[in-house]
Enzyme design. Structure first.
Site, PDB file in Angstrom:
ATOM      1  N   LYS A   6       0.827  -1.206   0.000  1.00  0.00           N
ATOM      2  CA  LYS A   6       0.000   0.000   0.000  1.00  0.00           C
ATOM      3  C   LYS A   6       0.870   1.269   0.000  1.00  0.00           C
ATOM      4  O   LYS A   6       2.095   1.183   0.207  1.00  0.00           O
ATOM      5  CB  LYS A   6      -0.944  -0.048   1.207  1.00  0.00           C
ATOM      6  N   TYR A  29     -12.614  -2.784  -3.186  1.00  0.00           N
ATOM      7  CA  TYR A  29     -13.116  -2.736  -1.812  1.00  0.00           C
ATOM      8  C   TYR A  29     -14.643  -2.707  -1.723  1.00  0.00           C
ATOM      9  O   TYR A  29     -15.199  -2.336  -0.679  1.00  0.00           O
ATOM     10  CB  TYR A  29     -12.486  -1.561  -1.056  1.00  0.00           C
ATOM     11  N   PHE A  59     -15.230   3.108   7.803  1.00  0.00           N
ATOM     12  CA  PHE A  59     -13.865   3.398   7.356  1.00  0.00           C
ATOM     13  C   PHE A  59     -13.710   3.396   5.833  1.00  0.00           C
ATOM     14  O   PHE A  59     -12.651   3.703   5.308  1.00  0.00           O
ATOM     15  CB  PHE A  59     -12.869   2.411   7.974  1.00  0.00           C
ATOM     16  N   ARG A 110      -1.245 -14.470   4.697  1.00  0.00           N
ATOM     17  CA  ARG A 110      -2.083 -13.855   5.738  1.00  0.00           C
ATOM     18  C   ARG A 110      -1.393 -13.960   7.103  1.00  0.00           C
ATOM     19  O   ARG A 110      -1.426 -13.025   7.904  1.00  0.00           O
ATOM     20  CB  ARG A 110      -3.470 -14.515   5.802  1.00  0.00           C
ATOM     21  N   ARG A 143       2.955  -6.484   9.535  1.00  0.00           N
ATOM     22  CA  ARG A 143       2.236  -5.372  10.178  1.00  0.00           C
ATOM     23  C   ARG A 143       2.702  -5.178  11.612  1.00  0.00           C
ATOM     24  O   ARG A 143       2.779  -4.051  12.106  1.00  0.00           O
ATOM     25  CB  ARG A 143       0.733  -5.631  10.127  1.00  0.00           C
ATOM     26  N   ASN A 145      -1.843   0.147   7.110  1.00  0.00           N
ATOM     27  CA  ASN A 145      -1.321  -1.141   7.564  1.00  0.00           C
ATOM     28  C   ASN A 145      -0.483  -1.865   6.508  1.00  0.00           C
ATOM     29  O   ASN A 145      -0.406  -3.081   6.481  1.00  0.00           O
ATOM     30  CB  ASN A 145      -2.456  -2.025   8.081  1.00  0.00           C
ATOM     31  N   HIS A 199      -2.019  -5.309   1.513  1.00  0.00           N
ATOM     32  CA  HIS A 199      -3.250  -6.084   1.330  1.00  0.00           C
ATOM     33  C   HIS A 199      -2.867  -7.494   0.922  1.00  0.00           C
ATOM     34  O   HIS A 199      -1.898  -7.688   0.192  1.00  0.00           O
ATOM     35  CB  HIS A 199      -4.119  -5.471   0.228  1.00  0.00           C
ATOM     36  N   GLU A 205      -9.652 -10.813  -7.255  1.00  0.00           N
ATOM     37  CA  GLU A 205      -8.747  -9.676  -7.086  1.00  0.00           C
ATOM     38  C   GLU A 205      -7.613  -9.708  -8.108  1.00  0.00           C
ATOM     39  O   GLU A 205      -7.237  -8.663  -8.651  1.00  0.00           O
ATOM     40  CB  GLU A 205      -8.187  -9.664  -5.658  1.00  0.00           C
TER      41      GLU A 205
HETATM   42  P1  IDP Z   1      -7.397  -7.007   6.027  1.00  0.00           P
HETATM   43  O1  IDP Z   1      -6.663  -6.010   5.162  1.00  0.00           O
HETATM   44  O2  IDP Z   1      -6.576  -7.458   7.200  1.00  0.00           O
HETATM   45  O3  IDP Z   1      -7.990  -8.153   5.247  1.00  0.00           O
HETATM   46  P2  IDP Z   1     -10.121  -5.916   6.166  1.00  0.00           P
HETATM   47  O4  IDP Z   1     -11.033  -6.113   7.323  1.00  0.00           O
HETATM   48  O5  IDP Z   1     -10.409  -6.670   4.901  1.00  0.00           O
HETATM   49  O6  IDP Z   1      -8.628  -6.209   6.682  1.00  0.00           O
HETATM   50  O7  IDP Z   1     -10.103  -4.365   5.847  1.00  0.00           O
HETATM   51  C1  IDP Z   1      -9.564  -3.853   4.636  1.00  0.00           C
HETATM   52  C2  IDP Z   1      -8.730  -2.635   4.949  1.00  0.00           C
HETATM   53  O8  IDP Z   1      -9.566  -1.592   5.429  1.00  0.00           O
HETATM   54  C3  IDP Z   1      -7.687  -2.830   6.046  1.00  0.00           C
HETATM   55  O9  IDP Z   1      -6.509  -3.434   5.569  1.00  0.00           O
HETATM   56  C4  IDP Z   1      -7.469  -1.411   6.520  1.00  0.00           C
HETATM   57  O10 IDP Z   1      -6.617  -0.690   5.624  1.00  0.00           O
HETATM   58  C5  IDP Z   1      -8.868  -0.820   6.408  1.00  0.00           C
HETATM   59  N1  IDP Z   1      -9.623  -0.930   7.686  1.00  0.00           N
HETATM   60  C6  IDP Z   1     -10.271  -2.020   8.158  1.00  0.00           C
HETATM   61  N2  IDP Z   1     -10.871  -1.759   9.338  1.00  0.00           N
HETATM   62  C7  IDP Z   1     -10.596  -0.460   9.609  1.00  0.00           C
HETATM   63  C8  IDP Z   1     -10.936   0.422  10.700  1.00  0.00           C
HETATM   64  O11 IDP Z   1     -11.610   0.059  11.657  1.00  0.00           O
HETATM   65  N3  IDP Z   1     -10.437   1.707  10.622  1.00  0.00           N
HETATM   66  C9  IDP Z   1      -9.685   2.144   9.568  1.00  0.00           C
HETATM   67  N4  IDP Z   1      -9.353   1.358   8.532  1.00  0.00           N
HETATM   68  C10 IDP Z   1      -9.800   0.071   8.551  1.00  0.00           C
HETATM   69 MG    MG Z   2      -9.467  -8.112   3.718  1.00  0.00          MG
END
Ligand code: IDP
Ligand code: MG
Length: 153
Positions: A9, A49, A57, A85, A102, A112, A115, A126
């Site tokens: 990212k 997304y 968010f 993962r 992370r 973070n 992805h 994807e």
């Molecule tokens: P992942 O990337 O670990 O699979 P997901 O739940 O799929 O997590 O969320 C996608 C992305 O959305 C996350 O990687 C993060 O960048 C963002 N995100 C998820 N939850 C939050 C939140 O509570 N606050 C801000 N950003 C969030």
């Molecule tokens: Mg995800």
């Protein structure tokens, strides 16, 4: 071999962590079969997304992922999705275990670093968003037989 989509990212690129993150995946034994540097358009971000549309968010997530260059890549290997993962760690940097990407490089909730696809069907969808089939190369690194033994039960 299973394939998965990884995106480094904008924060990973801006913080000059591309090489260190890619190195971890290479050292693990995963094979990079497709890779490009690009800037994700809002339209593409919204398609990627879509499952998160409506969450609080979501607007910030679209701004974040389109805010600068990213590296998109397809990694291949047995159990590539589970492996990546696990290596990524939990979603929020402050919760991710030390030793994960992370956990080692992130402290935030939204920034973070990367992805990674979370299941075979999402990986397939994807990958198709970012790569044509001809951009994915079919080759086996010369050490493959030493990463995956023939009878790996
Ligand atoms: P992942 O990337 O670990 O699979 P997901 O739940 O799929 O997590 O969320 C996608 C992305 O959305 C996350 O990687 C993060 O960048 C963002 N995100 C998820 N939850 C939050 C939140 O509570 N606050 C801000 N950003 C969030
Ligand atoms: Mg995800």
């Amino acid at each position: 071999m299973e394939q998965t989509l990884i995106i480094l990212k904008p924060d990973a690129v801006q913080r000059r962590l591309m090489g260190r993150i890619i190195q971890r995946f290479e050292e693990k034994g995963l094979c990079v079969v497709g890779m490009k540097l690009m800037q994700i358009s809002r339209e593409l971000a919204e398609r990627h997304y879509a499952p998160h549309k409506g969450k609080p968010f979501y607007p910030g997530l679209i701004d974040y992922i389109t805010s600068g260059p990213v590296v998109v890549m397809v990694l291949a290997g047995n159990r590539a999705i589970d492996i990546t993962r696990t290596m990524m760690g939990k979603t929020f940097g402050y919760e991710a275990a030390p030793g994960t990407i992370r956990g080692d490089f992130g402290a935030s909730r939204s920034f973070n670093l990367l992805h990674g696809s979370d299941a075979p069907d999402t990986a397939k969808t994807e990958i198709a968003l970012y790569f044509r089939e001809t951009e994915l190369l079919d080759y086996a690194p010369s050490d493959q037989a030493w990463v995956y033994p023939r009878n790996d039960v």
